[in-house]
Design an enzyme around this catalytic site. Structure first.
Site, mmCIF file in Angstrom:
data_model
loop_
_atom_site.group_PDB
_atom_site.id
_atom_site.type_symbol
_atom_site.label_atom_id
_atom_site.label_comp_id
_atom_site.label_asym_id
_atom_site.label_seq_id
_atom_site.Cartn_x
_atom_site.Cartn_y
_atom_site.Cartn_z
ATOM 1 N N GLY A 46 71.535 61.035 -19.170
ATOM 2 C CA GLY A 46 70.619 61.460 -18.122
ATOM 3 C C GLY A 46 70.343 60.294 -17.194
ATOM 4 O O GLY A 46 70.451 59.127 -17.595
ATOM 5 N N GLN A 51 65.906 55.487 -10.910
ATOM 6 C CA GLN A 51 66.776 54.508 -11.575
ATOM 7 C C GLN A 51 67.892 54.011 -10.671
ATOM 8 O O GLN A 51 68.574 53.043 -10.996
ATOM 9 C CB GLN A 51 67.389 55.107 -12.854
ATOM 10 C CG GLN A 51 66.351 55.385 -13.924
ATOM 11 C CD GLN A 51 67.005 55.890 -15.178
ATOM 12 O OE1 GLN A 51 67.292 57.083 -15.296
ATOM 13 N NE2 GLN A 51 67.258 54.994 -16.129
ATOM 14 N N CYS A 91 67.622 53.877 -22.706
ATOM 15 C CA CYS A 91 67.436 54.171 -21.286
ATOM 16 C C CYS A 91 68.314 53.213 -20.487
ATOM 17 O O CYS A 91 68.358 52.017 -20.796
ATOM 18 C CB CYS A 91 65.969 53.988 -20.913
ATOM 19 S SG CYS A 91 65.608 54.292 -19.180
ATOM 20 N N LEU A 92 68.991 53.732 -19.471
ATOM 21 C CA LEU A 92 69.888 52.890 -18.669
ATOM 22 C C LEU A 92 69.134 51.743 -17.992
ATOM 23 O O LEU A 92 69.725 50.719 -17.686
ATOM 24 C CB LEU A 92 70.610 53.741 -17.611
ATOM 25 C CG LEU A 92 71.567 54.815 -18.159
ATOM 26 C CD1 LEU A 92 72.162 55.628 -17.018
ATOM 27 C CD2 LEU A 92 72.671 54.202 -19.006
ATOM 28 N N HIS A 133 62.422 62.963 -21.238
ATOM 29 C CA HIS A 133 62.639 61.553 -20.853
ATOM 30 C C HIS A 133 62.872 61.444 -19.339
ATOM 31 O O HIS A 133 62.265 60.599 -18.674
ATOM 32 C CB HIS A 133 63.840 61.005 -21.641
ATOM 33 C CG HIS A 133 64.190 59.580 -21.337
ATOM 34 N ND1 HIS A 133 64.087 58.567 -22.262
ATOM 35 C CD2 HIS A 133 64.658 59.002 -20.199
ATOM 36 C CE1 HIS A 133 64.468 57.415 -21.698
ATOM 37 N NE2 HIS A 133 64.824 57.656 -20.446
ATOM 38 N N GLU A 134 63.723 62.311 -18.794
ATOM 39 C CA GLU A 134 64.052 62.223 -17.362
ATOM 40 C C GLU A 134 62.861 62.620 -16.484
ATOM 41 O O GLU A 134 62.618 62.006 -15.448
ATOM 42 C CB GLU A 134 65.280 63.081 -17.033
ATOM 43 C CG GLU A 134 66.569 62.650 -17.716
ATOM 44 C CD GLU A 134 66.850 61.158 -17.659
ATOM 45 O OE1 GLU A 134 66.514 60.502 -16.651
ATOM 46 O OE2 GLU A 134 67.399 60.637 -18.649
ATOM 47 N N HIS A 137 60.479 59.903 -16.137
ATOM 48 C CA HIS A 137 60.899 58.938 -15.112
ATOM 49 C C HIS A 137 60.338 59.308 -13.738
ATOM 50 O O HIS A 137 59.941 58.442 -12.968
ATOM 51 C CB HIS A 137 62.435 58.917 -14.988
ATOM 52 C CG HIS A 137 63.111 57.910 -15.867
ATOM 53 N ND1 HIS A 137 62.895 56.557 -15.760
ATOM 54 C CD2 HIS A 137 64.016 58.061 -16.870
ATOM 55 C CE1 HIS A 137 63.639 55.925 -16.667
ATOM 56 N NE2 HIS A 137 64.331 56.813 -17.347
HETATM 57 NI NI NI Z 1 65.668 56.515 -18.920
#
Ligand code: NI
Length: 166
Positions: A46, A51, A91-92, A133-134, A137
């Site tokens: 995701g 991000q 997480c990226l 999670h997304e 964000h």
């Molecule tokens: Ni993330």
């Protein structure tokens, strides 16, 4: 398509609530395509617009074992299951950080697609986790603030090794 630079924590754009998307135009479509490409290249499941330094309410994720692509614009979680589970997330924007986070087992989400059409989706288990999670964000909420335990890379490696033995 173009690979985008992933913003790493700490950054203002990651910890701020994103703005609603109002224009469903070619620019949005290109951004979503590039976000998808960037997510795949980074081995993520995701990615949210903040991000890639865009403070707008848009995210791309993969659902199910088929890794079906889902784009969610202006998403809202309208229902959470009472039951929760704890599982490991990464997480990226936090390279090398993994930890356990408690999430609802199921969620119902209302969102728009890249053309602005409203839709509703119900998701469970890992899919529900990725959605939560997304969408966090987009509200400037990062998973480290919800982590109940850090999982070391050694522990992760052991877990993967055990899985492969099964
Ligand atoms: Ni993330």
């Amino acid at each position: 398509m173009v690979l985008l630079k992933i913003v790493e924590n700490p950054a203002q754009v990651l910890s701020s609530a994103a703005a609603d998307v109002k224009k469903f135009d070619a620019e949005l479509a290109t951004l979503l395509d590039n976000m998808y490409e960037t997510m795949v290249e980074s081995d993520g499941v995701g990615i949210a617009a903040p991000q890639v330094n865009k403070g707008i309410r848009a995210a791309v994720l993969e659902l199910g074992e088929e890794r079906e692509v889902l784009e969610i614009i202006n998403p809202v979680i309208t229902e959470y299951s009472v039951d929760t589970n704890v599982d490991i997330e990464g997480c990226l924007s936090f390279p090398g950080l993994f930890g356990e986070v408690e999430r609802s087992n199921g969620v119902r989400v209302e969102a728009q697609d890249r053309d602005g059409n409203l839709f509703e989706i119900e998701a469970f288990d890992y899919d529900a986790r990725v959605l939560q999670h997304e969408i966090d964000h987009l509200n400037g909420v990062l998973f480290d603030s919800k982590m109940v335990r850090i999982v070391t890379e050694e522990e992760l490696a052991e877990m993967y090794a055990e899985e492969e033995e099964v």
